[in-house]
Scaffold this active site. Structure first.
Site, PDB file in Angstrom:
ATOM      1  N   ASP A 187       0.500  -1.227   0.582  1.00  0.00           N
ATOM      2  CA  ASP A 187       0.194  -0.201   0.365  1.00  0.00           C
ATOM      3  C   ASP A 187       0.566   1.301  -0.070  1.00  0.00           C
ATOM      4  O   ASP A 187       1.465   1.941   1.036  1.00  0.00           O
ATOM      5  CB  ASP A 187      -0.678  -0.275   1.468  1.00  0.00           C
ATOM      6  CG  ASP A 187      -1.923   0.596   0.800  1.00  0.00           C
ATOM      7  OD1 ASP A 187      -1.688   1.835   0.407  1.00  0.00           O
ATOM      8  OD2 ASP A 187      -2.977   0.932   2.217  1.00  0.00           O
TER       9      ASP A 187
ATOM     10  N   ARG B  43      -0.359   4.085  -0.410  1.00  0.00           N
ATOM     11  CA  ARG B  43      -1.347   5.702  -0.476  1.00  0.00           C
ATOM     12  C   ARG B  43      -0.710   6.296   0.767  1.00  0.00           C
ATOM     13  O   ARG B  43       0.110   6.205   1.906  1.00  0.00           O
ATOM     14  CB  ARG B  43      -2.967   4.882   0.217  1.00  0.00           C
ATOM     15  CG  ARG B  43      -3.294   4.921  -1.726  1.00  0.00           C
ATOM     16  CD  ARG B  43      -5.128   3.819  -1.013  1.00  0.00           C
ATOM     17  NE  ARG B  43      -4.246   2.528   0.150  1.00  0.00           N
ATOM     18  CZ  ARG B  43      -5.655   2.682   0.327  1.00  0.00           C
ATOM     19  NH1 ARG B  43      -6.976   2.980  -0.078  1.00  0.00           N
ATOM     20  NH2 ARG B  43      -5.197   0.774   1.162  1.00  0.00           N
TER      21      ARG B  43
HETATM   22  N1  LIG Z   1      -2.534  -1.866  -6.263  1.00  0.00           N
HETATM   23  C1  LIG Z   1      -3.611  -2.139  -6.604  1.00  0.00           C
HETATM   24  N2  LIG Z   1      -4.316  -1.715  -6.168  1.00  0.00           N
HETATM   25  C2  LIG Z   1      -5.394  -2.183  -6.166  1.00  0.00           C
HETATM   26  C3  LIG Z   1      -5.642  -3.742  -6.370  1.00  0.00           C
HETATM   27  N3  LIG Z   1      -7.363  -3.631  -6.623  1.00  0.00           N
HETATM   28  C4  LIG Z   1      -8.215  -2.610  -6.246  1.00  0.00           C
HETATM   29  N4  LIG Z   1      -6.771  -1.615  -5.951  1.00  0.00           N
HETATM   30  C5  LIG Z   1      -6.824  -0.283  -5.452  1.00  0.00           C
HETATM   31  O1  LIG Z   1      -7.269  -0.271  -4.028  1.00  0.00           O
HETATM   32  C6  LIG Z   1      -8.120   0.950  -3.879  1.00  0.00           C
HETATM   33  C7  LIG Z   1      -9.230   0.590  -2.611  1.00  0.00           C
HETATM   34  O2  LIG Z   1      -9.419   1.916  -1.646  1.00  0.00           O
HETATM   35  P1  LIG Z   1     -10.284   1.803  -0.733  1.00  0.00           P
HETATM   36  O3  LIG Z   1     -11.291   0.899  -0.998  1.00  0.00           O
HETATM   37  O4  LIG Z   1      -9.909   2.881  -0.635  1.00  0.00           O
HETATM   38  O5  LIG Z   1      -9.323   1.001   0.424  1.00  0.00           O
HETATM   39  P2  LIG Z   1      -9.370  -0.247   1.656  1.00  0.00           P
HETATM   40  O6  LIG Z   1      -7.763  -0.321   2.156  1.00  0.00           O
HETATM   41  O7  LIG Z   1      -9.748  -1.290   0.083  1.00  0.00           O
HETATM   42  O8  LIG Z   1     -10.551  -0.085   2.102  1.00  0.00           O
HETATM   43  P3  LIG Z   1     -12.222   0.231   2.871  1.00  0.00           P
HETATM   44  O9  LIG Z   1     -12.053  -0.056   1.507  1.00  0.00           O
HETATM   45  O10 LIG Z   1     -11.931   1.163   3.492  1.00  0.00           O
HETATM   46  O11 LIG Z   1     -12.459  -0.835   3.450  1.00  0.00           O
HETATM   47  C8  LIG Z   1      -8.077   2.201  -5.088  1.00  0.00           C
HETATM   48  O12 LIG Z   1      -7.191   2.907  -4.724  1.00  0.00           O
HETATM   49  C9  LIG Z   1      -7.977   0.287  -6.237  1.00  0.00           C
HETATM   50  O13 LIG Z   1      -7.355   1.482  -6.953  1.00  0.00           O
HETATM   51  C10 LIG Z   1      -4.880  -4.038  -6.511  1.00  0.00           C
HETATM   52  O14 LIG Z   1      -5.531  -5.481  -7.040  1.00  0.00           O
HETATM   53  N5  LIG Z   1      -3.961  -3.775  -6.959  1.00  0.00           N
END
Ligand SMILES: Nc1nc2c(ncn2[C@@H]2O[C@H](COP(=O)(O)OP(=O)(O)OP(=O)(O)O)[C@@H](O)[C@H]2O)c(=O)[nH]1
Ligand SMILES: [Zn+2]
Length: 362
Positions: A294, A296
């Site tokens: 992560d 971010r």
């Molecule tokens: N690097 C990567 N990013 C992904 C993948 N799948 C989804 N994402 C990213 O993951 C992030 C998900 O964000 P959120 O839903 O805000 O965060 P989270 O950490 O899952 O937390 P909550 O949804 O709040 O429980 C987004 O920026 C998506 O683009 C993946 O397989 N690889």
């Protein structure tokens, strides 16, 4: 000279240069270095750099681990370019897409000893330009002359390295009413970082009381999930469910943070998806690309909330790291509001990996 760009502006220029394949010069107490992003390395530019000296390919320790190369410099490894190494060789190491079909990439020689701070900054710059975290770096003895002669961007590395760890100031550019399906009374706020990076948005539902905890969601951009209705993740349903709940309660704030792909950018996320099709899970794919799970920066969300007058939130999330970061950044989380929507046969394994490896709550 008040017209000249300051450090943040020079760094924005450096990011744009690197994305275009143009070299950037770093200069600091550790000496100087010429830097090129491996992802867009052009053969003619690599040849020019090799004519000047012996550049290294700097990778993250994560990427080095996959390549079985020793990383002696903490988070990065300086891989010696063997004689005859060309741009395709460099890109084959930087990009894991062919790791399985062309596994004969080593043995790789990595440098040890000396100061690698310029190399670390080079990789940080590539990451912040949302490219593969890999740079071709040529140490320079006399960098002062080269930058102006070739009209290259020159960065003071000793000031830039700590600067890149700080959060850029945000300008509140504008807000306007946007009635939504989920809530007729809604306003969209635009926040623009002063470092030239992407804007972030806040959707304010109703007129939340600034003296009470607000129902809040920190949503990271997901082009595939939010816009295309991808079944590989749960982002789109989470976005809609969060807005719907705020609409029902009559108040809330949804931050839409442009940190696509957990901060690695959409191109890198698609690289991660391609690796997932080769059998790696979401965390392994990030690591093979050379990223952390992560990338971010959640200080951003806390800062936007503060700027909007909020000090306490009821946070819609399943991610304990978001709660911890909010608390650390001075935003009180009075309640975690679970957000369990959008599980499909395509994303069940992805959600299970997030629970097992990233601590997401089921
Ligand atoms: N690097 C990567 N990013 C992904 C993948 N799948 C989804 N994402 C990213 O993951 C992030 C998900 O964000 P959120 O839903 O805000 O965060 P989270 O950490 O899952 O937390 P909550 O949804 O709040 O429980 C987004 O920026 C998506 O683009 C993946 O397989 N690889
Ligand atoms: Zn998503």
């Amino acid at each position: 000279m008040p017209l000249a760009p300051d450090l943040a502006e020079l760094l924005a220029r450096a990011r744009a240069d690197l994305r275009m394949g143009v070299p950037v010069v770093l200069q600091g107490a550790a000496g100087g270095a010429l830097v090129l992003a491996a992802e867009v390395l052009e053969p003619r530019r690599l040849a020019a750099v090799q004519a000047m000296g012996a550049p290294d390919l700097v990778l993250t320790a994560r990427r080095a681990e996959t390549l079985k190369a020793r990383a002696y410099d903490g988070e990065v490894a300086r891989v010696v370019l063997p004689a005859g190494a060309d741009a395709a060789w460099v890109q084959g190491l930087a990009d894991p897409k062919d790791d399985l079909t062309m596994p004969m990439k080593g043995p790789l020689e990595t440098r040890r000893g000396g100061d690698a701070s310029l190399q670390r900054l080079a990789v940080t710059l590539c990451k912040s330009a949302r490219m593969l975290p890999a740079a071709v770096v040529l140490p320079l003895e006399y960098p002062e002359g080269l930058a102006p002669r070739e009209t290259l961007t020159l960065i003071d590395a000793d000031v830039a390295a700590p600067h890149m760890l700080t959060l850029a100031a945000l300008d509140h550019v504008v807000s306007a009413r946007v009635p939504l399906r989920a809530a007729e009374q809604a306003r969209l706020h635009i926040f623009r970082p002063e470092d030239g990076s992407e804007e972030h948005y806040a959707v304010e539902i109703g007129r939340p009381d600034r003296h009470a905890p607000v129902l809040a969601r920190l949503h990271s951009a997901c082009f595939t999930g939010d816009l295309l209705g991808s079944l590989k993740c749960d982002c789109g349903p989470q976005l809609n469910a969060a807005l719907a709940q705020m609409g029902q309660e009559g108040a809330g704030v949804l931050l839409y943070l442009n940190q696509e792909g957990r901060g690695i950018g959409l191109a890198n996320k698609m690289r991660a998806y391609a690796l997932q099709d080769q059998g790696f899970d979401t965390v392994e794919a990030n690591h093979r690309l050379g990223f952390e799970d992560d990338e971010r920066d959640f200080r951003l969300g806390a800062e936007i909330l503060r700027r909007m007058g909020f000090g306490a939130v009821r946070l819609l999330t399943n991610n304990p790291a978001k709660i911890a970061m909010m608390e650390r950044c001075g935003i009180e989380v009075t309640e975690r509001v679970p957000l369990k929507v959008g599980e499909t046969s395509h994303n069940a394994a992805y959600l299970a990996v997030k629970a097992a490896k990233s601590g997401h709550l089921l």
